[in-house]
Design an enzyme around this catalytic site. Structure first.
Site, PDB file in Angstrom:
ATOM      1  N   LYS A 160       0.834  -1.209   0.000  1.00  0.00           N
ATOM      2  CA  LYS A 160       0.000   0.000   0.000  1.00  0.00           C
ATOM      3  C   LYS A 160       0.865   1.253   0.000  1.00  0.00           C
ATOM      4  CE  LYS A 160      -2.727  -0.546   3.651  1.00  0.00           C
ATOM      5  NZ  LYS A 160      -2.648  -1.896   4.228  1.00  0.00           N
ATOM      6  N   GLU A 186      -1.487   6.176  12.573  1.00  0.00           N
ATOM      7  CA  GLU A 186      -0.519   5.210  12.037  1.00  0.00           C
ATOM      8  C   GLU A 186       0.655   5.066  12.987  1.00  0.00           C
ATOM      9  OE1 GLU A 186      -0.578   3.263   8.955  1.00  0.00           O
ATOM     10  OE2 GLU A 186      -2.599   3.671   9.639  1.00  0.00           O
ATOM     11  N   ARG A 187       1.507   4.093  12.713  1.00  0.00           N
ATOM     12  CA  ARG A 187       2.683   3.884  13.579  1.00  0.00           C
ATOM     13  C   ARG A 187       3.689   5.014  13.359  1.00  0.00           C
ATOM     14  NH1 ARG A 187       1.005  -0.153  10.730  1.00  0.00           N
ATOM     15  NH2 ARG A 187       0.282  -2.083  11.685  1.00  0.00           N
TER      16      ARG A 187
END
Length: 473
Positions: A160, A186-187
């Site tokens: 992705k 997100e991380r």
């Protein structure tokens, strides 16, 4: 935080429950969406409800450690604001518009509210135009809409982010556009890696990044999308440029909304989601539009909970999208990158009225050939290729050559693959598919078509002699 005014309205904390704070104002009750500051601006709270004539309930956008009853809270006199202007290019921000890339203060910016209405119908453009990505499989089989929204569905590790990165690269190289990357929940590692990759690829000067990390309170993750859109709207409306808005991951926005809703004490609806999910998602998605001055095209990564496409989060997201790109782990394992599943993916643009008869006919024929090949795979596995009729064998040969031709070396992966990235025009991509379907390449080995740009490269390809490492699965 860019919101300093001479206005003064002080309230007092009445109660703190996790991220939810109730505050009493005796003189003037702040309106909904007002931003409040406590502890010299260290703690920011957004008003989400007015409980009675003197009390408001807000959600904290920062951790609330150290906040206690009776503490003073200052009304900033306005909503949460995001920085806009040329000064934000090549920088990385948090939800408050603070630069988090250690490159010093941001200069030359104005501040605008993150709560803005979608463009009115009269200003919207109704033309359906194709947004060319330069990636063969997308442009041919699931063309994206300029000013539309495409969803990128896929699990972990199927590419992705690489695909998003490549689109940013092509958008900036091709269309002099601006890219805005918005990371929602997100991380931290991903944000840092993306920043480094963009810097290495040389595309930072036309790019803005904004992150609401996983570890931040739900209020902050819930607002980071709105801040990104405010920046995108500035480039569209004031600078009249096309904007590519990448959102990773829209499911985390819904998730943050559900946390905020639960904290505010609203009754959950189906499967525990917030009752206002549809409204919240529309409030964000409807701002992504083309107007008479420019377009915001968005590509959104979508995590599908437990691979269940009937989950309310997936259903609501689907209703906004004009194209879905589905990534497949199986194709990634076969080395067919980008690992897009052509039979699962689709686009509302792929109609004769928009892409034209020839393109539509070709796309249908490609899908049909690939679908027939999928049906024949079981037979081949059991009985071998020799047992097929000549007709079926031709279909298999075409399908396998098409699959190879629809792979493409990316600019953003040059340092890993050693192959130079290729940008392929729609015309070249269609031409190649048409000639493969017309059996022009049936005497060339399949690997001659693997990882090339336009189809004529297969004829003069030095790779053919030594490309035996591509397994003929």
């Amino acid at each position: 935080m860019g919101n300093k005014t001479s206005f003064s309205n002080i309230g007092q904390v009445v109660s703190v429950r996790g991220s939810v704070v109730d505050i009493r104002f005796d003189e003037l009750l702040p309106p909904i969406y007002s931003l409040l500051h406590a502890q010299e601006g260290k703690i920011a709270i957004e008003v989400l409800a007015q409980l009675d004539a003197h009390r408001v309930r807000g959600i904290a956008l920062t951790p609330t450690q150290g906040l206690a009853r009776g503490m003073a809270v200052e009304d900033t006199g306005g909503p949460l604001k995001a920085p806009v202007g040329k000064g934000i290019l090549s920088r990385m921000f948090d939800v408050f518009g603070n630069a988090i890339d250690r490159e010093g203060e941001v200069s030359n910016v104005a501040w605008r509210t993150v709560h803005r209405a979608p463009p009115p119908l009269a200003r919207r453009s109704t033309k359906s135009e194709i947004f060319e990505t330069g990636i063969k499989v997308i442009d041919v089989l699931m063309p994206l809409e300029r000013g539309g929204k495409a969803g990128l569905f896929g699990g972990a590790g199927v590419g992705k982010t690489v695909l998003l990165t490549e689109m940013i690269h092509n958008m900036i190289g091709q269309q002099e556009g601006i890219s805005i990357f918005c990371g929602i929940g997100e991380r931290c590692r991903e944000g840092e890696e993306l920043y480094r990759e963009m810097k290495a690829a040389g595309v930072l000067p036309n790019m803005v990044m904004i992150f609401g990390q996983m570890n931040e309170p739900p209020g902050s993750r819930f607002r980071v999308g709105h801040a990104a859109l405010t920046m995108a709207e500035y480039f569209r409306d004031d600078e009249h440029r096309d904007v590519l808005l990448l959102v990773d991951n829209i499911f985390r926005f819904i998730q943050a909304g559900s946390e905020v809703s639960g904290l505010m004490g609203q009754m959950p609806s189906r499967l525990g989601y917030q009752p206002t999910m549809g409204t919240e998602l529309s409030g964000l998605e409807e701002r992504i539009a083309n107007t008479d001055t420019g377009a915001i095209t968005s590509i959104q990564a979508v995590y599908v909970p437990a691979d269940d496409f009937t989950d309310p989060a997936a259903v609501h997201t689907f209703s906004h999208l004009s194209a879905s790109i589905v990534l497949s782990r199986k194709r990634a394992s076969e080395g067919l990158y980008p690992a897009i599943d052509p039979l699962q993916s689709s686009s509302k643009m792929a109609t004769p009225g928009i892409v034209g008869d020839r393109h539509y006919r070709l796309a249908q024929e490609i899908r049909q050939t690939l679908a027939q090949y999928t049906d024949l795979k079981d037979v081949i596995a059991m009985l071998g290729l020799e047992q097929l009729s000549t007709e079926d064998r031709n279909v298999v040969a075409r399908a396998r050559r098409l699959e190879r031709f629809l792979t493409q070396p990316f600019f953003t992966t040059e340092q890993f693959t050693g192959l130079k990235g290729k940008l392929v025009s729609l015309e070249d991509a269609l031409d190649g598919c048409e000639r493969i379907l017309g059996d022009e390449f049936k005497d060339y080995p399949e690997r001659a078509l693997y990882m090339i740009g336009a189809v004529d490269e297969a004829k003069s390809d030095p790779k053919v002699e030594h490309a035996d490492d591509i397994h003929e699965s």
